[in-house]
Design a protein around this motif. Structure first.
Motif, PDB file in Angstrom:
ATOM      1  N   GLU A   1       1.380   9.904  -0.182  1.00 29.34           N
ATOM      2  CA  GLU A   1       2.376  10.209   0.844  1.00 29.34           C
ATOM      3  C   GLU A   1       2.222   9.321   2.087  1.00 29.34           C
ATOM      4  OE1 GLU A   1       0.529  12.718  -0.498  1.00 29.34           O
ATOM      5  OE2 GLU A   1       2.045  13.828  -1.632  1.00 29.34           O
ATOM      6  N   GLY A   2       0.992   8.861   2.341  1.00 32.53           N
ATOM      7  CA  GLY A   2       0.693   8.276   3.645  1.00 32.53           C
ATOM      8  C   GLY A   2       0.941   6.794   3.772  1.00 32.53           C
ATOM      9  N   SER A   3       1.124   6.096   2.658  1.00 37.87           N
ATOM     10  CA  SER A   3       1.298   4.648   2.724  1.00 37.87           C
ATOM     11  C   SER A   3       2.533   4.236   1.935  1.00 37.87           C
ATOM     12  CB  SER A   3       0.066   3.946   2.155  1.00 37.87           C
ATOM     13  OG  SER A   3       0.262   2.545   2.115  1.00 37.87           O
ATOM     14  N   THR A   4       3.097   3.103   2.278  1.00 37.05           N
ATOM     15  CA  THR A   4       4.272   2.606   1.547  1.00 37.05           C
ATOM     16  C   THR A   4       3.939   2.424   0.069  1.00 37.05           C
ATOM     17  OG1 THR A   4       4.986   1.469   3.536  1.00 37.05           O
ATOM     18  CG2 THR A   4       5.990   0.760   1.470  1.00 37.05           C
ATOM     19  N   THR A   5       2.726   1.946  -0.213  1.00 35.75           N
ATOM     20  CA  THR A   5       2.302   1.775  -1.604  1.00 35.75           C
ATOM     21  C   THR A   5       1.086   2.656  -1.858  1.00 35.75           C
ATOM     22  OG1 THR A   5       3.038  -0.526  -1.488  1.00 35.75           O
ATOM     23  CG2 THR A   5       1.670   0.078  -3.380  1.00 35.75           C
ATOM     24  N   SER A   6       1.139   3.487  -2.886  1.00 34.82           N
ATOM     25  CA  SER A   6      -0.007   4.339  -3.207  1.00 34.82           C
ATOM     26  C   SER A   6      -1.070   3.507  -3.904  1.00 34.82           C
ATOM     27  CB  SER A   6       0.425   5.489  -4.124  1.00 34.82           C
ATOM     28  OG  SER A   6       0.521   5.038  -5.470  1.00 34.82           O
ATOM     29  N   GLN A   7      -2.308   4.010  -3.861  1.00 31.95           N
ATOM     30  CA  GLN A   7      -3.390   3.299  -4.557  1.00 31.95           C
ATOM     31  C   GLN A   7      -3.136   3.219  -6.064  1.00 31.95           C
ATOM     32  OE1 GLN A   7      -7.256   5.072  -4.696  1.00 31.95           O
ATOM     33  NE2 GLN A   7      -6.505   7.153  -4.978  1.00 31.95           N
ATOM     34  N   PHE A   8      -2.404   4.198  -6.607  1.00 35.91           N
ATOM     35  CA  PHE A   8      -2.167   4.218  -8.053  1.00 35.91           C
ATOM     36  C   PHE A   8      -1.178   3.113  -8.438  1.00 35.91           C
ATOM     37  CE2 PHE A   8      -3.403   8.438  -6.607  1.00 35.91           C
ATOM     38  CZ  PHE A   8      -4.561   8.597  -7.340  1.00 35.91           C
ATOM     39  N   GLU A   9      -0.100   3.004  -7.645  1.00 38.59           N
ATOM     40  CA  GLU A   9       0.849   1.910  -7.884  1.00 38.59           C
ATOM     41  C   GLU A   9       0.164   0.562  -7.664  1.00 38.59           C
ATOM     42  OE1 GLU A   9       4.613   2.058  -5.798  1.00 38.59           O
ATOM     43  OE2 GLU A   9       4.891  -0.095  -6.054  1.00 38.59           O
ATOM     44  N   GLN A  10      -0.647   0.477  -6.620  1.00 38.00           N
ATOM     45  CA  GLN A  10      -1.301  -0.801  -6.304  1.00 38.00           C
ATOM     46  C   GLN A  10      -2.273  -1.206  -7.416  1.00 38.00           C
ATOM     47  OE1 GLN A  10      -0.112  -2.787  -4.159  1.00 38.00           O
ATOM     48  NE2 GLN A  10      -1.349  -2.890  -2.307  1.00 38.00           N
ATOM     49  N   HIS A  11      -2.986  -0.226  -7.955  1.00 38.22           N
ATOM     50  CA  HIS A  11      -3.908  -0.537  -9.051  1.00 38.22           C
ATOM     51  C   HIS A  11      -3.125  -1.111 -10.237  1.00 38.22           C
ATOM     52  CE1 HIS A  11      -7.704  -0.267 -11.226  1.00 38.22           C
ATOM     53  NE2 HIS A  11      -7.024   0.208 -12.261  1.00 38.22           N
ATOM     54  N   LEU A  12      -1.983  -0.499 -10.540  1.00 31.24           N
ATOM     55  CA  LEU A  12      -1.151  -1.011 -11.636  1.00 31.24           C
ATOM     56  C   LEU A  12      -0.638  -2.410 -11.320  1.00 31.24           C
ATOM     57  CD1 LEU A  12       0.862   2.209 -12.483  1.00 31.24           C
ATOM     58  CD2 LEU A  12      -0.749   1.042 -13.996  1.00 31.24           C
ATOM     59  N   ARG A  13      -0.144  -2.600 -10.092  1.00 33.70           N
ATOM     60  CA  ARG A  13       0.339  -3.937  -9.712  1.00 33.70           C
ATOM     61  C   ARG A  13      -0.771  -4.967  -9.888  1.00 33.70           C
ATOM     62  NH1 ARG A  13       4.558  -4.485  -5.080  1.00 33.70           N
ATOM     63  NH2 ARG A  13       5.709  -2.531  -5.091  1.00 33.70           N
ATOM     64  N   ALA A  14      -1.991  -4.593  -9.473  1.00 34.35           N
ATOM     65  CA  ALA A  14      -3.114  -5.536  -9.516  1.00 34.35           C
ATOM     66  C   ALA A  14      -3.476  -5.897 -10.949  1.00 34.35           C
ATOM     67  CB  ALA A  14      -4.314  -4.942  -8.786  1.00 34.35           C
ATOM     68  N   VAL A  15      -3.606  -4.905 -11.817  1.00 35.91           N
ATOM     69  CA  VAL A  15      -4.061  -5.206 -13.186  1.00 35.91           C
ATOM     70  C   VAL A  15      -2.931  -5.796 -14.031  1.00 35.91           C
ATOM     71  CG1 VAL A  15      -5.877  -3.450 -13.072  1.00 35.91           C
ATOM     72  CG2 VAL A  15      -3.706  -2.891 -14.197  1.00 35.91           C
ATOM     73  N   LEU A  16      -1.665  -5.525 -13.643  1.00 39.77           N
ATOM     74  CA  LEU A  16      -0.532  -6.137 -14.346  1.00 39.77           C
ATOM     75  C   LEU A  16      -0.147  -7.479 -13.723  1.00 39.77           C
ATOM     76  CD1 LEU A  16       1.653  -2.913 -14.783  1.00 39.77           C
ATOM     77  CD2 LEU A  16       0.396  -4.103 -16.587  1.00 39.77           C
ATOM     78  N   ASP A  17      -0.875  -7.855 -12.663  1.00 39.66           N
ATOM     79  CA  ASP A  17      -0.650  -9.121 -11.964  1.00 39.66           C
ATOM     80  C   ASP A  17       0.738  -9.249 -11.346  1.00 39.66           C
ATOM     81  OD1 ASP A  17      -1.710 -11.391 -10.899  1.00 39.66           O
ATOM     82  OD2 ASP A  17      -1.306 -12.669 -12.631  1.00 39.66           O
ATOM     83  N   TYR A  18       1.212  -8.153 -10.784  1.00 41.77           N
ATOM     84  CA  TYR A  18       2.391  -8.190  -9.920  1.00 41.77           C
ATOM     85  C   TYR A  18       1.940  -8.489  -8.481  1.00 41.77           C
ATOM     86  CZ  TYR A  18       5.459  -5.793 -13.347  1.00 41.77           C
ATOM     87  OH  TYR A  18       6.213  -5.444 -14.426  1.00 41.77           O
ATOM     88  N   PRO A  19       2.848  -8.943  -7.622  1.00 39.59           N
ATOM     89  CA  PRO A  19       2.505  -9.014  -6.196  1.00 39.59           C
ATOM     90  C   PRO A  19       2.139  -7.620  -5.671  1.00 39.59           C
ATOM     91  CG  PRO A  19       4.518 -10.242  -6.644  1.00 39.59           C
ATOM     92  CD  PRO A  19       4.196  -9.477  -7.907  1.00 39.59           C
ATOM     93  N   LEU A  20       1.174  -7.551  -4.777  1.00 40.91           N
ATOM     94  CA  LEU A  20       0.737  -6.251  -4.246  1.00 40.91           C
ATOM     95  C   LEU A  20       1.762  -5.715  -3.252  1.00 40.91           C
ATOM     96  CD1 LEU A  20      -3.072  -6.975  -3.832  1.00 40.91           C
ATOM     97  CD2 LEU A  20      -1.876  -5.892  -5.752  1.00 40.91           C
ATOM     98  N   GLY A  21       1.805  -4.383  -3.126  1.00 36.48           N
ATOM     99  CA  GLY A  21       2.781  -3.742  -2.249  1.00 36.48           C
ATOM    100  C   GLY A  21       2.251  -3.553  -0.832  1.00 36.48           C
ATOM    101  N   ARG A  22       3.162  -3.231   0.061  1.00 33.19           N
ATOM    102  CA  ARG A  22       2.797  -2.979   1.466  1.00 33.19           C
ATOM    103  C   ARG A  22       1.829  -1.809   1.570  1.00 33.19           C
ATOM    104  NH1 ARG A  22       7.840  -3.897   5.431  1.00 33.19           N
ATOM    105  NH2 ARG A  22       7.911  -6.135   5.076  1.00 33.19           N
ATOM    106  N   THR A  23       0.868  -1.938   2.467  1.00 31.83           N
ATOM    107  CA  THR A  23      -0.114  -0.869   2.660  1.00 31.83           C
ATOM    108  C   THR A  23       0.057  -0.204   4.021  1.00 31.83           C
ATOM    109  OG1 THR A  23      -1.641  -2.554   3.418  1.00 31.83           O
ATOM    110  CG2 THR A  23      -1.827  -1.890   1.117  1.00 31.83           C
ATOM    111  N   SER A  24       1.225  -0.366   4.613  1.00 26.75           N
ATOM    112  CA  SER A  24       1.465   0.197   5.946  1.00 26.75           C
ATOM    113  C   SER A  24       1.476   1.723   5.897  1.00 26.75           C
ATOM    114  CB  SER A  24       2.791  -0.322   6.489  1.00 26.75           C
ATOM    115  OG  SER A  24       3.801  -0.164   5.517  1.00 26.75           O
TER     116      SER A  24
END
Lengths: 380, 380
Positions: B277-300
């Motif tokens: 809830e607290g960030s534009t990108t959750s750690q779960f989405e970011q983990h997927l982006r990272a291991v799937l080699d997508y650009p990382l999302g905003r962490t604001s």
């Protein structure tokens, strides 16, 4: 949830957080929700035996569409199953004639309308002022089953075809609208009702392409009126779950903004996808709370504006969807992506994108740019 | 994702939005993620054949825990499968001795430490100053495998048991800490690194009970230092995916705040649940982006403060979990619930609750009240 589309898919995401697991009745194994839910029954929502077997394994049955026949729902309830919304409410989202009749009885403002069976009925309704709108009472969505009619002769073929198929028709005046709005409410089994802020929905070719929450520049009077109408309709029709009320914003004879009800939907709705990021409680969680009879969640905004743009399937060719997602993430890092796992077909809703913030024009640019890029594979 | 726990469960929610469907390797069918994911393989993360069969049906393999042996991962990679994070990185989250050695080489501040094999080693390490901390190099979590030692005789039994089980031990000074912090970063296969704001983690009996994002009153200097450390560790260790760096905040000899690294985890982590809830990108989405080699999302941040409280299982008796959820929703409408579908056992993490806003004390009261109510079934 009966129906395996994107609404069930996103409801499953919300169910997971609540410690629930959504069971889905899906026609095929490759529907959006069937791809991601643990518990899927393949079967038809038109087949009572399929529905009964499904209901027997669920605590509460609800819907991702309005296509389950009311008689089947009544039989399920008679057999002791809990189904929300019920058949008596759902009929007003299934049958536009019943909806218009009931809303007129409730003195809810609607466009001038009449049931029409013949071309002569249509001519009489039009009173020489064309175009008018013809609607099939049942079965239409996304612009299907709605026709803009410029003359009596225009109507002849539609009247003939619908008569042959046993489809009832209604005629409506073509409303001089300023824009389209929607108010989304939820009503729990207990009777608690909660509304999200009124949104603007932007249509193109009869399909919603963009939702802006809250509707920019909406007068307090119209916002209050729309919210009150939404709550009143949910209550009077006995809806359990999410109710979407699609509205026309018009100018009344005194030159003041006014509203008329266009359509009703009794389920999570495209006009509420923005709530996933834009509100404390998403429409999917709220629908679950309502049908499971939990207290409803806060509907407050999480940003001054949230803009949602639908992603439609594009023509074949160009970069694959995975490559498009990659470029989208790099170019529009502020945009949240929701893909439905559907096969791409031109014009089909395959996902949506959302952005939250305070600069509305910038949010509209990035969401419409990102959605168009997913559709076309080219930057516009 | 190897492992069927709550981290996989919440990663599945994020995967759905990205148009993906998470396949889960779960030991039993009733684990958190196995209950909600469409595609579950039952099997052991310690069995190479199970892992191989799993990898053969995945594009990329990642983990919800650190218990897969490095040799199995190396064999999977040699067999042509993509696995993130890799064995060379993961070893630093599996083995505290290796982690301490490597961080010391990198001049990362860590508590004074030494490998110890005998009680004499421990006495020599303590230099007469007790207590000291003994840690099993492998296999500990949530306070297990960590002992506070007040004297040499205290250590004797632990040394003997660990020697018998082949478990290596390290001794660490007991850090005079102000509080515990954590910095969460993600690094993609491409090498892009992104960090969330530094958080405060509140521990009770060795278990994290509360996370406050961002850490209140943190000096810019310490925040910058922690963020830089997180990024540097992710980069130097070659992590792909989310890396959680648990930190001690201390006071240096000049009376200024400083930090030392406590533990590393290479996966979504309890200290990052607030990001849903607290960030534009959750750690779960970011983990997927990272291991799937997508650009990382905003962490604001999406709110000035987000507070997360873990929900621990309580003693048997009292109202059922469904009734507790009902009352929680009514009393704390601002709180978001995440339940993991786990059987309730005293002290077990069965869910978490989150609230976002600007009044930190109010957020802490409501989240801790809601979490305690789910645990105990009584208002405190």
């Amino acid at each position: 949830m009966v129906g395996g589309g994107q609404l069930a898919r996103m409801t499953h995401q919300a169910a997971i957080a609540l410690g629930q697991s959504l069971k889905v009745l899906s026609v095929t194994a490759d529907e959006s929700a069937a791809l991601v839910a643990a518990d899927v029954q393949l079967g038809s929502h038109l087949d009572y035996d399929d529905l009964l077997r499904f209901a027997q394994s669920c605590d509460v049955v609800t819907f991702d569409h309005e296509h389950v026949p009311g008689d089947h729902i009544r039989k399920l309830v008679a057999a002791g199953h809990e189904v929300h919304p019920g058949a008596d409410a759902l009929t007003f989202a299934q049958d536009k004639l019943q909806m218009r009749r009931r809303l007129s009885e409730l003195s809810v403002p609607v466009p001038r309308w009449a049931r029409v069976g013949t071309v002569a009925d249509i001519e009489q309704f039009a009173e020489g002022t064309w175009p008018i709108v013809l609607k099939a009472a049942k079965g239409g969505y996304d612009g299907k089953g709605v026709w803009m009619i410029d003359s009596a002769s225009d109507a002849a073929e539609i009247v003939e075809q619908c008569a042959a198929s046993g489809i009832e028709l209604l005629a409506e005046e073509r409303v001089q609208l300023t824009r389209e709005l929607a108010v989304l409410v939820a009503r729990s089994k207990f009777g608690q009702v909660s509304a999200w802020p009124v949104v603007e929905t932007v249509q193109r070719d009869g399909i919603c392409v963009e939702v802006i929450a809250p509707a920019p520049g909406l007068s307090d009077a119209v916002a209050d009126r729309a919210t009150t109408l939404g709550i009143e309709i949910a209550d009077k029709l006995g809806v359990t779950g999410v109710l979407a009320v699609e509205l026309f914003e018009t100018i009344d004879t005194d030159g003041r903004p006014a509203i008329e009800v266009n359509e009703l939907a009794m389920r999570p709705h495209n006009s509420g996808h923005w709530t996933i990021e834009g509100s404390t409680t998403s429409q999917f969680e709220q629908h679950l709370r309502a049908v499971l009879d939990y207290p409803l969640g806060r509907t407050s905004l999480r940003a001054p504006y949230t803009v949602m743009a639908n992603v439609l399937g594009g023509e074949p060719g160009g970069p694959g969807i995975d490559e498009r997602v990659h470029h989208l993430m790099a170019k529009w890092p502020e945009v949240k992506i929701h893909l439905y796992g559907k096969e791409v077909r031109p014009g089909r809703k395959i996902g949506h994108v959302t952005a939250c913030g305070s600069d509305l024009e910038s949010l509209r640019r990035s969401t419409s740019g990102a959605a168009a890029y997913l559709t076309n594979g080219t930057f516009v």
